[in-house]
Design a protein around this motif. Structure first.
Motif, PDB file in Angstrom:
ATOM      1  N   LEU A  58     -64.555  38.480  50.713  1.00 15.84           N
ATOM      2  CA  LEU A  58     -65.123  39.130  51.881  1.00 15.84           C
ATOM      3  C   LEU A  58     -65.718  38.081  52.802  1.00 15.84           C
ATOM      4  CD1 LEU A  58     -66.768  42.407  52.371  1.00 15.84           C
ATOM      5  CD2 LEU A  58     -68.087  40.446  53.137  1.00 15.84           C
ATOM      6  N   VAL A  84     -62.296  44.864  59.693  1.00 12.47           N
ATOM      7  CA  VAL A  84     -63.294  45.823  60.174  1.00 12.47           C
ATOM      8  C   VAL A  84     -64.041  45.262  61.382  1.00 12.47           C
ATOM      9  CG1 VAL A  84     -65.408  47.079  59.570  1.00 12.47           C
ATOM     10  CG2 VAL A  84     -63.658  46.697  57.834  1.00 12.47           C
ATOM     11  N   SER A 100     -61.348  50.228  61.291  1.00 16.73           N
ATOM     12  CA  SER A 100     -60.664  49.304  60.396  1.00 16.73           C
ATOM     13  C   SER A 100     -59.162  49.406  60.579  1.00 16.73           C
ATOM     14  CB  SER A 100     -61.034  49.589  58.938  1.00 16.73           C
ATOM     15  OG  SER A 100     -60.504  50.846  58.548  1.00 16.73           O
ATOM     16  N   LEU A 122     -61.863  42.009  54.176  1.00 14.51           N
ATOM     17  CA  LEU A 122     -61.757  41.901  52.724  1.00 14.51           C
ATOM     18  C   LEU A 122     -60.290  41.657  52.397  1.00 14.51           C
ATOM     19  CD1 LEU A 122     -63.230  42.301  49.947  1.00 14.51           C
ATOM     20  CD2 LEU A 122     -62.486  44.694  50.074  1.00 14.51           C
ATOM     21  N   TRP A 148     -72.650  43.298  55.269  1.00 16.98           N
ATOM     22  CA  TRP A 148     -71.346  43.953  55.158  1.00 16.98           C
ATOM     23  C   TRP A 148     -71.480  45.354  54.572  1.00 16.98           C
ATOM     24  CZ3 TRP A 148     -69.500  45.478  50.392  1.00 16.98           C
ATOM     25  CH2 TRP A 148     -70.197  44.981  49.277  1.00 16.98           C
ATOM     26  N   ASP A 149     -72.561  45.570  53.809  1.00 19.76           N
ATOM     27  CA  ASP A 149     -72.777  46.860  53.139  1.00 19.76           C
ATOM     28  C   ASP A 149     -73.992  47.597  53.703  1.00 19.76           C
ATOM     29  OD1 ASP A 149     -74.708  45.115  52.161  1.00 19.76           O
ATOM     30  OD2 ASP A 149     -74.414  45.677  50.066  1.00 19.76           O
ATOM     31  N   ILE A 155     -69.657  51.499  56.011  1.00 19.82           N
ATOM     32  CA  ILE A 155     -68.241  51.114  56.019  1.00 19.82           C
ATOM     33  C   ILE A 155     -67.624  51.497  54.679  1.00 19.82           C
ATOM     34  CG2 ILE A 155     -66.620  49.178  56.159  1.00 19.82           C
ATOM     35  CD1 ILE A 155     -68.806  47.748  57.884  1.00 19.82           C
ATOM     36  N   TRP A 157     -65.347  50.433  52.474  1.00 21.96           N
ATOM     37  CA  TRP A 157     -64.516  49.331  51.974  1.00 21.96           C
ATOM     38  C   TRP A 157     -63.620  49.845  50.851  1.00 21.96           C
ATOM     39  CZ3 TRP A 157     -64.659  44.900  54.684  1.00 21.96           C
ATOM     40  CH2 TRP A 157     -65.787  44.645  55.471  1.00 21.96           C
ATOM     41  N   PRO A 161     -66.371  43.548  46.994  1.00 19.03           N
ATOM     42  CA  PRO A 161     -65.897  42.164  47.044  1.00 19.03           C
ATOM     43  C   PRO A 161     -66.112  41.441  45.719  1.00 19.03           C
ATOM     44  CG  PRO A 161     -67.891  42.425  48.361  1.00 19.03           C
ATOM     45  CD  PRO A 161     -67.498  43.784  47.879  1.00 19.03           C
TER      46      PRO A 161
END
Length: 177
Positions: A58, A84, A100, A122, A148-149, A155, A157, A161
């Protein structure tokens, strides 16, 4: 080229329209006139490459602030990634939304991301390579990032990751403006 709108105002998935014959395939991947007619950035003074060895790597969520905010045109040249963008422009109708696309070397598609959006990806397989066309030169003092989270973005994903750099793992949550 086809420009497919996303949930983010001004962000598009760019698909090529290949010509195939006995020699193989040919397709335009960029045309300044066509991009400008679509309202997209049509000048990219910097181009960068990202090589990622492992599935589950990631990178993100990165952006650069004014006066050198960056629009990006991102394309996978090897492998595939879950790419993303998050809209961080407070005046945008899509503020705090994310979009995304699965970018793959096989599909030759790209993601056109406007200034003011955070970007990350990712890797979906081993040995991925991405090419970034950037509308502004990299300015380390203007570079920023968000988690990222971050639950504010939520998001979705495809999986957690496996490899993430310390800087990306320690970005702060976004503060709503």
């Amino acid at each position: 080229m086809k420009f497919l709108p996303t949930a983010i105002d001004g962000a598009f998935i760019v698909e090529v329209e290949p010509w195939v014959d006995e020699r193989g395939l040919f397709a335009r991947t960029f045309c300044a006139e066509t991009f400008a007619a679509q309202g997209l950035v049509s000048s990219y003074p910097q181009c960068s490459v990202s090589v990622n060895n492992s599935r589950g790597t990631l990178r993100g969520m990165h952006y650069q602030i004014a006066p050198q905010a960056e629009a990006k045109l991102v394309r996978a040249t090897r492998g595939s990634v879950f790419d993303v963008a998050v809209d961080l422009r407070p005046d945008s109708p899509s503020y705090l939304q994310w979009a995304s696309v699965e970018l793959s070397a096989e599909r030759r598609n790209a993601f056109a991301i406007p200034e003011g959006c955070a970007h990350g990806f990712l890797t979906l397989e081993h040995g991925c390579e991405l090419i970034y066309h950037l509308s502004s030169n990299y300015a380390p003092d203007l570079a920023r990032g968000v988690r990222w989270d971050d639950p504010l973005f939520a998001i979705d994903w495809p999986f957690a990751p496996v490899v993430i750099g310390e800087r990306d793992a320690t970005y702060p949550s976004y503060v709503r403006r």
